[in-house]
Structures are given as C-alpha cells and as structure tokens.
Motif scaffolding. Structure first.
Motif, PDB file in Angstrom:
ATOM      1  N   THR A 120       0.822  -1.216   0.000  1.00 59.35           N
ATOM      2  CA  THR A 120       0.000   0.000   0.000  1.00 59.35           C
ATOM      3  C   THR A 120       0.851   1.260   0.000  1.00 59.35           C
ATOM      4  N   LEU A 121       1.976   1.225   0.745  1.00 57.30           N
ATOM      5  CA  LEU A 121       2.823   2.404   0.910  1.00 57.30           C
ATOM      6  C   LEU A 121       4.071   2.380   0.025  1.00 57.30           C
ATOM      7  N   HIS A 122       4.117   1.443  -0.932  1.00 57.34           N
ATOM      8  CA  HIS A 122       5.256   1.340  -1.863  1.00 57.34           C
ATOM      9  C   HIS A 122       6.575   1.122  -1.115  1.00 57.34           C
ATOM     10  N   LEU A 123       6.542   0.270  -0.105  1.00 66.14           N
ATOM     11  CA  LEU A 123       7.730  -0.014   0.703  1.00 66.14           C
ATOM     12  C   LEU A 123       8.266  -1.425   0.492  1.00 66.14           C
ATOM     13  N   THR A 124       7.643  -2.194  -0.386  1.00 62.16           N
ATOM     14  CA  THR A 124       8.031  -3.598  -0.555  1.00 62.16           C
ATOM     15  C   THR A 124       9.517  -3.788  -0.839  1.00 62.16           C
ATOM     16  N   PRO A 125      10.133  -2.976  -1.729  1.00 65.59           N
ATOM     17  CA  PRO A 125      11.567  -3.197  -1.987  1.00 65.59           C
ATOM     18  C   PRO A 125      12.469  -2.818  -0.805  1.00 65.59           C
ATOM     19  N   LEU A 126      11.908  -2.177   0.208  1.00 70.96           N
ATOM     20  CA  LEU A 126      12.716  -1.643   1.312  1.00 70.96           C
ATOM     21  C   LEU A 126      12.575  -2.445   2.601  1.00 70.96           C
ATOM     22  N   LEU A 127      11.846  -3.547   2.595  1.00 70.35           N
ATOM     23  CA  LEU A 127      11.511  -4.244   3.832  1.00 70.35           C
ATOM     24  C   LEU A 127      12.731  -4.756   4.597  1.00 70.35           C
ATOM     25  N   ALA A 128      13.807  -5.062   3.898  1.00 70.31           N
ATOM     26  CA  ALA A 128      14.996  -5.600   4.566  1.00 70.31           C
ATOM     27  C   ALA A 128      15.969  -4.515   5.008  1.00 70.31           C
ATOM     28  N   ARG A 129      15.676  -3.270   4.689  1.00 70.47           N
ATOM     29  CA  ARG A 129      16.591  -2.184   5.059  1.00 70.47           C
ATOM     30  C   ARG A 129      16.372  -1.741   6.498  1.00 70.47           C
ATOM     31  N   TYR A 130      17.361  -0.989   7.001  1.00 70.90           N
ATOM     32  CA  TYR A 130      17.269  -0.388   8.322  1.00 70.90           C
ATOM     33  C   TYR A 130      16.959   1.106   8.165  1.00 70.90           C
ATOM     34  N   PRO A 131      16.392   1.758   9.194  1.00 72.20           N
ATOM     35  CA  PRO A 131      16.034   3.176   9.079  1.00 72.20           C
ATOM     36  C   PRO A 131      17.169   4.072   8.588  1.00 72.20           C
ATOM     37  N   ARG A 132      18.405   3.767   8.986  1.00 69.38           N
ATOM     38  CA  ARG A 132      19.535   4.619   8.576  1.00 69.38           C
ATOM     39  C   ARG A 132      19.760   4.572   7.067  1.00 69.38           C
ATOM     40  N   GLU A 133      19.209   3.569   6.409  1.00 71.70           N
ATOM     41  CA  GLU A 133      19.391   3.410   4.970  1.00 71.70           C
ATOM     42  C   GLU A 133      18.240   4.009   4.161  1.00 71.70           C
ATOM     43  N   LEU A 134      17.356   4.734   4.833  1.00 67.22           N
ATOM     44  CA  LEU A 134      16.167   5.288   4.180  1.00 67.22           C
ATOM     45  C   LEU A 134      16.225   6.806   4.111  1.00 67.22           C
ATOM     46  N   SER A 135      15.518   7.366   3.148  1.00 68.70           N
ATOM     47  CA  SER A 135      15.346   8.820   3.087  1.00 68.70           C
ATOM     48  C   SER A 135      14.297   9.244   4.109  1.00 68.70           C
ATOM     49  N   GLY A 136      14.169  10.554   4.307  1.00 63.76           N
ATOM     50  CA  GLY A 136      13.176  11.055   5.252  1.00 63.76           C
ATOM     51  C   GLY A 136      11.762  10.659   4.876  1.00 63.76           C
ATOM     52  N   GLY A 137      11.439  10.765   3.593  1.00 65.38           N
ATOM     53  CA  GLY A 137      10.105  10.386   3.149  1.00 65.38           C
ATOM     54  C   GLY A 137       9.832   8.908   3.333  1.00 65.38           C
ATOM     55  N   GLN A 138      10.836   8.078   3.094  1.00 62.76           N
ATOM     56  CA  GLN A 138      10.676   6.634   3.289  1.00 62.76           C
ATOM     57  C   GLN A 138      10.479   6.308   4.766  1.00 62.76           C
ATOM     58  N   ARG A 139      11.225   6.979   5.634  1.00 63.75           N
ATOM     59  CA  ARG A 139      11.060   6.744   7.072  1.00 63.75           C
ATOM     60  C   ARG A 139       9.653   7.130   7.529  1.00 63.75           C
ATOM     61  N   GLN A 140       9.151   8.238   7.000  1.00 58.69           N
ATOM     62  CA  GLN A 140       7.808   8.640   7.407  1.00 58.69           C
ATOM     63  C   GLN A 140       6.761   7.655   6.914  1.00 58.69           C
ATOM     64  N   ARG A 141       6.963   7.074   5.733  1.00 57.68           N
ATOM     65  CA  ARG A 141       6.036   6.055   5.245  1.00 57.68           C
ATOM     66  C   ARG A 141       6.073   4.810   6.132  1.00 57.68           C
ATOM     67  N   VAL A 142       7.260   4.464   6.638  1.00 56.69           N
ATOM     68  CA  VAL A 142       7.361   3.337   7.572  1.00 56.69           C
ATOM     69  C   VAL A 142       6.575   3.646   8.845  1.00 56.69           C
ATOM     70  N   ALA A 143       6.706   4.875   9.359  1.00 57.45           N
ATOM     71  CA  ALA A 143       5.969   5.261  10.566  1.00 57.45           C
ATOM     72  C   ALA A 143       4.459   5.184  10.320  1.00 57.45           C
ATOM     73  N   ILE A 144       4.022   5.604   9.136  1.00 55.38           N
ATOM     74  CA  ILE A 144       2.596   5.509   8.796  1.00 55.38           C
ATOM     75  C   ILE A 144       2.186   4.041   8.688  1.00 55.38           C
TER      76      ILE A 144
END
Length: 350
Positions: A120-144
């Motif tokens: 739903t949040l277009h995060l599927t390719p990022l599931l194995a990453r850690y927060p430090r490896e994400l952009s600000g927008g990606q981190r906020q999508r994880v929080a949502i």
C-alpha cells in the motif's frame, strides 16, 4: 471506522489553561485538519485524543463510547509523530510489524499483514533495510505503515511532514491523500502549513489560544471567514488589512480613493482584501496608488509588495507570472469591492 466527539474538553498545566472548552464532532471517514499559531493548543488536543495527555475535564467519545480515561492502547487510535520514532536496530519489516509481534500473533499472519501494508505504501523493496538506509520520506512512510497495520479506528498525525524538504512534502502529501481515499479512515491531522491544510482537509479547525475560532470546509473558511483572525490566518499570502474610518457617507483610509460608504458597514474599522482581489488599473481610475517595494516571481504567478503612503504595512498584490513591474515603480491598483471583507473593532465580520 469511527466517529469522534469532543465535549467541553479542557486542559490545564497548573494554573495555566491551554485548552478552554472545546466542542467538536468528527464524522466517520472524515479528514479533519487542525491549524493555528504555535501554542494555540492543537497538538495538545491531539495528544489528549490519543491518551498521551489527560484531559482536565470534558469527554472524548469514540463511536459513542467514552474513552476519556481509557489507556492509549485501548482506544483504537494510532498516532504518527513529527519525529519518525523508528527502532534503529530493526528492519523496515520489523518496525512495521512490531505492534502485531507484541500481540504474539503467528509469524505468518504478521508477515502477510506487513506485506500488505508495504504494498500500500510502496515499501516492498525496502523491507529488509534499516532506518539509517532510508530517506526522510521513506522513514515517514514506515511510521505511517506501523500505524496502519493495527487497523485503528482513528489516525492522528502530528505535523508528520515538517521535517521533510519541500519536494518530499509534496510527494508525501499526495501519498497521505491517496491513503485516505483508499482506507476511508477517520483522520485528524495537525499542521502549520497552509497548503497541507487546504489540500488535504474535508474540514479545517482553526485554533487560537486554546479555543476553536471556526470550523468549515477549506474554501468556506477562505471565502467566508468568521472573524479577522481566521481571515488573516487562512490563505498564503495572507489577506491585506487597511484601517478605515467611516463618516460623512464615505470610507476613508490613507492612499485609498474616496469610496461610498456601504450599507450595514457603519461599525467597520478595518478593510480586508485578498491579494487576488486586487488588480493593476488599466486606465486612469484607481482605488489605491503606491510604489512597488518588492517583487516575488514564483513562475506561474508573481506577488508584488506595494508601499502605500500612510498605511502601516505593505499591500500584497497577485500578478501574472510575466510582469514588467519593478521595485521603485509607481503602481495604480483597483479593488474588487464585491470580495472585500469588513471588520469591526472586535474583529467580527460586518
């Protein structure tokens, strides 16, 4: 989803009363945005709804159930904060699914829900990453995503985009709007950003000094503000205000050409004009004359800030993007009087 009702809600910190008797109903599936200046009580109200602050008095009802003293975990409410508050040692998948893991649900159930939310949040390719490896927008999508996975009755957002740069704010604003369309969830959103409020909200709640000044659809507040505070707060650039004196059948203000007094405006002491309700005079007739002090070119449109002799502040005038007006040049302005707002000494519309 859920209906939310606040009744005579009050909050004091010692002798200081910061929420002064709020009454507000939020419909099932509605997107409501709280706006107001810093310290007006909008974030405190959100935290009281979430259960992170205790109300001094009043009630909070969710689908008719009094949750005023209920624990945060028992309210069916999820909150997304300004700071992402992600666990740095957990992957995206673990951060999203953490709430379900605490409930000791089967791993396959948790994984399936995480995959659904990530899609739903277009995060599927990022599931194995850690927060430090994400952009600000990606981190906020994880929080949502961490909020969505719990299937809450109400989503609360406390300035979730304020830490992002301009381009990411636009992208995330669209993502949140799409999310609301898909989920049809009840959402309450706090922001200081005019564009976020106007573009996201079904209704806007304007706070001031712990009270609600006005509630309405975005364009209702823009076109028909209840008072001077709302008129000056809603809209970017802000409304222009000119002090006026009415007498002898006319309206007087420094730099303003004589205007016939309007029926019913006898108590007016101030005139409000939106930048788009002013125009460059096309002939010798003009309502206001002044000098261009500053020109802001924004591409499709340009804003000219005009110094009018005798006025306490510059007037802001909206112009087409292509304009030859320059600082220091004289300018003659006409007013769309049908769109003007008049305010009395107490700031009420007359």
């Amino acid at each position: 989803m859920a209906q939310l009702q606040l009744s005579n809600l009050r909050k004091s910190f010692g002798p200081v009363q910061v929420i002064k008797g709020l009454d507000l109903g939020i419909a099932d599936g509605e997107f409501v945005v709280f706006v107001g200046p810093s310290g007006c009580g909008k974030s405190t109200t959100l935290r009281i709804i979430a259960g992170l602050e205790d109300a001094t008095s009043g009630t909070i009802a969710l689908d008719g159930r009094d949750v005023t003293r209920a624990r945060p975990a028992d309210r069916g409410i999820a909150m997304v904060f300004q700071s992402y508050a992600l666990f740095p040692h957990m992957t995206v998948a673990d951060n999203i699914g953490f709430g379900l893991q605490l409930q000791r649900l089967d791993r396959t159930v948790v994984a399936a829900r995480v995959a659904e939310v990530a899609e739903t949040l277009h995060l599927t390719p990022l599931l194995a990453r850690y927060p430090r490896e994400l952009s600000g927008g990606q981190r906020q999508r994880v929080a949502i995503g961490r909020a969505i996975i719990r299937n809450p009755k109400v989503f609360l957002f406390d300035e979730p985009l304020s830490n992002l740069d301009a381009a990411l704010r636009v992208q995330m604003r669209l993502e949140i709007a799409r999310l609301h369309q898909r989920l049809r969830a009840t959402m309450v959103y706090v922001t200081h950003d005019q564009v976020e409020a106007m573009t996201l909200a079904d209704r806007i709640v304007v706070f001031n000094d712990g009270r609600i000044e006005q509630v309405g659809k975005p364009m209702e507040l823009y076109e028909n503000p209840a008072n001077r505070f709302v008129a000056g707060f809603i809209g970017a650039p802000a409304m222009n205000f000119l002090p006026v004196r009415l007498g002898g059948g006319r309206v007087d203000s420094p730099g303003l050409a004589p205007v016939a007094a309007l029926p019913g405006k006898a108590s007016a002491v101030e005139l409000g004009l939106r930048p788009e309700h002013l125009a460059v005079a096309s002939g010798p007739e003009a309502d206001i004359r002044g000098e261009v002090e500053l020109v802001e070119r924004l591409g499709a449109e340009t804003y000219a800030h005009v110094r009018v002799p005798g006025q306490p502040a510059d007037l802001t005038l909206r112009l087409p993007g292509e304009t030859d007006h320059r600082p220091g040049a004289p300018i003659a302005i006409t007013v769309d009087w049908s769109r003007a707002k008049w305010f009395d000494a107490d700031g009420r519309v007359v």
